[in-house]
Write an enzyme that holds these catalytic residues in place. Sequence first.
Site, PDB file in Angstrom:
ATOM      1  N   GLY A 180       0.686  -1.071  -0.074  1.00  0.00           N
ATOM      2  CA  GLY A 180      -0.181  -0.193   0.136  1.00  0.00           C
ATOM      3  C   GLY A 180       0.694   2.112  -0.241  1.00  0.00           C
ATOM      4  O   GLY A 180       0.301   2.410   0.121  1.00  0.00           O
ATOM      5  N   GLU A 187       4.459  -6.501   1.104  1.00  0.00           N
ATOM      6  CA  GLU A 187       3.982  -6.689   0.541  1.00  0.00           C
ATOM      7  C   GLU A 187       3.396  -5.429  -0.505  1.00  0.00           C
ATOM      8  O   GLU A 187       2.474  -5.405  -0.901  1.00  0.00           O
ATOM      9  CB  GLU A 187       2.745  -7.420   0.330  1.00  0.00           C
ATOM     10  N   GLY A 195       3.666  -3.590  -3.899  1.00  0.00           N
ATOM     11  CA  GLY A 195       3.644  -3.690  -5.140  1.00  0.00           C
ATOM     12  C   GLY A 195       3.927  -2.459  -5.677  1.00  0.00           C
ATOM     13  O   GLY A 195       5.203  -2.127  -6.024  1.00  0.00           O
ATOM     14  N   ARG A 196       2.985  -1.587  -6.175  1.00  0.00           N
ATOM     15  CA  ARG A 196       3.198  -0.083  -6.656  1.00  0.00           C
ATOM     16  C   ARG A 196       4.236   0.376  -6.465  1.00  0.00           C
ATOM     17  O   ARG A 196       5.043   1.473  -7.437  1.00  0.00           O
ATOM     18  CB  ARG A 196       2.277   0.644  -5.756  1.00  0.00           C
ATOM     19  N   ARG A 250      -5.053   2.586 -16.149  1.00  0.00           N
ATOM     20  CA  ARG A 250      -5.462   3.706 -14.621  1.00  0.00           C
ATOM     21  C   ARG A 250      -6.697   4.937 -14.707  1.00  0.00           C
ATOM     22  O   ARG A 250      -7.526   5.025 -13.900  1.00  0.00           O
ATOM     23  CB  ARG A 250      -4.361   4.123 -13.825  1.00  0.00           C
ATOM     24  N   TYR A 284      -9.185   4.247 -12.549  1.00  0.00           N
ATOM     25  CA  TYR A 284      -9.513   5.184 -10.905  1.00  0.00           C
ATOM     26  C   TYR A 284      -8.673   6.659 -11.328  1.00  0.00           C
ATOM     27  O   TYR A 284      -8.746   7.361 -10.310  1.00  0.00           O
ATOM     28  CB  TYR A 284      -7.751   4.768 -10.954  1.00  0.00           C
ATOM     29  N   CYS A 289     -12.932   3.347 -28.686  1.00  0.00           N
ATOM     30  CA  CYS A 289     -13.954   3.838 -29.421  1.00  0.00           C
ATOM     31  C   CYS A 289     -14.789   4.422 -28.285  1.00  0.00           C
ATOM     32  O   CYS A 289     -15.370   3.343 -27.718  1.00  0.00           O
ATOM     33  CB  CYS A 289     -14.868   3.431 -30.095  1.00  0.00           C
ATOM     34  N   GLU A 290     -13.681   5.028 -26.922  1.00  0.00           N
ATOM     35  CA  GLU A 290     -15.120   4.650 -25.819  1.00  0.00           C
ATOM     36  C   GLU A 290     -14.326   6.410 -25.604  1.00  0.00           C
ATOM     37  O   GLU A 290     -12.875   6.772 -25.672  1.00  0.00           O
ATOM     38  CB  GLU A 290     -14.260   4.510 -24.639  1.00  0.00           C
ATOM     39  N   TYR A 313       0.802  -1.695 -12.140  1.00  0.00           N
ATOM     40  CA  TYR A 313      -1.114  -1.562 -12.653  1.00  0.00           C
ATOM     41  C   TYR A 313      -1.185  -1.004 -14.215  1.00  0.00           C
ATOM     42  O   TYR A 313      -2.452  -0.538 -14.319  1.00  0.00           O
ATOM     43  CB  TYR A 313      -1.804  -1.086 -11.488  1.00  0.00           C
TER      44      TYR A 313
END
Length: 433
Positions: free
Chosen positions: A238, A287, A289-290, A326, A330, A356-357, A385
């Site tokens: 985190g 743990e 990650g980021r 991302r 997010y 196309c979004e 991510y």
Amino acid sequence: MHEFRYVNGRLQCEGVALDALVKQHGTPLYVYSQSTLEDHYQKLDDALAPLDHLICFAMKANSNCAVMRTLADCGGGFDTVSEGELRRVIAAGGDPRKCVFAGVGKTEREIEFALRKGIYSFNVESEPELIRINKVAARLKKTAPIAVRVNPNVDAGTHAKITTGTYENKFGIAFEEVEGVYARARKLKHIRLRGVQMHIGSQLTEVKPFELAVRKMLPLVERLKARHALEFFSIGGGLGIIYQSALASAAPEWWQASAAKKILTPAKYAATLVPLLQPLGLRIIIEPGRFIVGNAGVLVTRVEYVKRTGRKNFVIVDAAMNDLIRPAFYDSYHEIVPLQKKGGATVSSDVVGPVCESGDYFCKDRPLPKVGEGDHLALLSAGAYGFVMASNYNSRALATEVLVKRRKSAVVRPRQKIEAIWETEQPAPWQKR
Ligand SMILES: *Cc1c(COP(=O)(O)O)cnc(C)c1O
């Protein structure tokens, strides 16, 4: 700190100019800095040195085998969430005995595989899961090491989609119920109570939520340790990173001045948490990650068109939400800079992809240097991510990934061939012609 910076007006990674990599490999292109990965691992390792500790890289953040090899070579273990991830650890040369296995939906097959590989611990998210693990272990005549993931009900104060430590979400077992679960688990013959775990959320930029959660957990962990002879306490991942002024944060002076700034360095994290954790006398697992991989990667993209409408300046690039989801998923911010440094006035721009979004954008109304067709932009802090969430949406091929280490570069995943996207698809038998 990271290794992406302008040298003589060209954006470089560890002495390798990114425009040279673009010439060789095309775009969209992910570039990772090995030295940055190692530096981040080392900073955490040093900060936790007073404790018996193990760093399990949360590989869901970036599971490229070369990235994982780097961290395995540093001595790290892995936080895994599927059989596929565990198999990847083995393929990348990691040690399953340094792996934890998390996730709310472990299947029997996944549990069996993890048991056969001798993982360090299952992080258990429910009682039915505990019973299932016991059953599979019994069938294999093995004992399964487990830790219960405790939901401490502490609000990490981060984005709703990355908050995990409150009773509003699916993760872990409620704080109040944990002791009962351990007491019942103890009666399961094929379960070994090895530890206790928590993870409150992602992209935390202050130490306070970690501190609150650890303080809340301490008495519980003490009791569990005394009753069940636990060996470890995992405080999850985190740790947040810098997304804004990401480029400035490459400078050592900036990093040193960070005490005054609102960023969470391993030193600050450890200064608060190590004194709380040390008296437990348990092995501490983290743990991250980021924190390890986020600032260690960028996504390079080519400007295809600049489209001016009455109100807007759209910079249309060849990377899209299928390469980096991302911002769409997010609302994340990624700093966007040209590979060739540009002076002059900025233009308020939307950087968008070709998908196309309407959600396919990287930024909106952001002052950016004036760019034109054929220029290249880097989306910074895209190492976590990023590629792992890429898809073939719009039948777009997965991007190339390159690893750089001190003036050397290597493709660590070639661009997917377009035909490979539908290679395994076939018409139904009655459609054959
Ligand atoms: C996602 C996750 C992590 C890593 O989170 P980061 O914010 O990337 O450090 C660690 N532990 C668990 C259980 C996770 O789900």
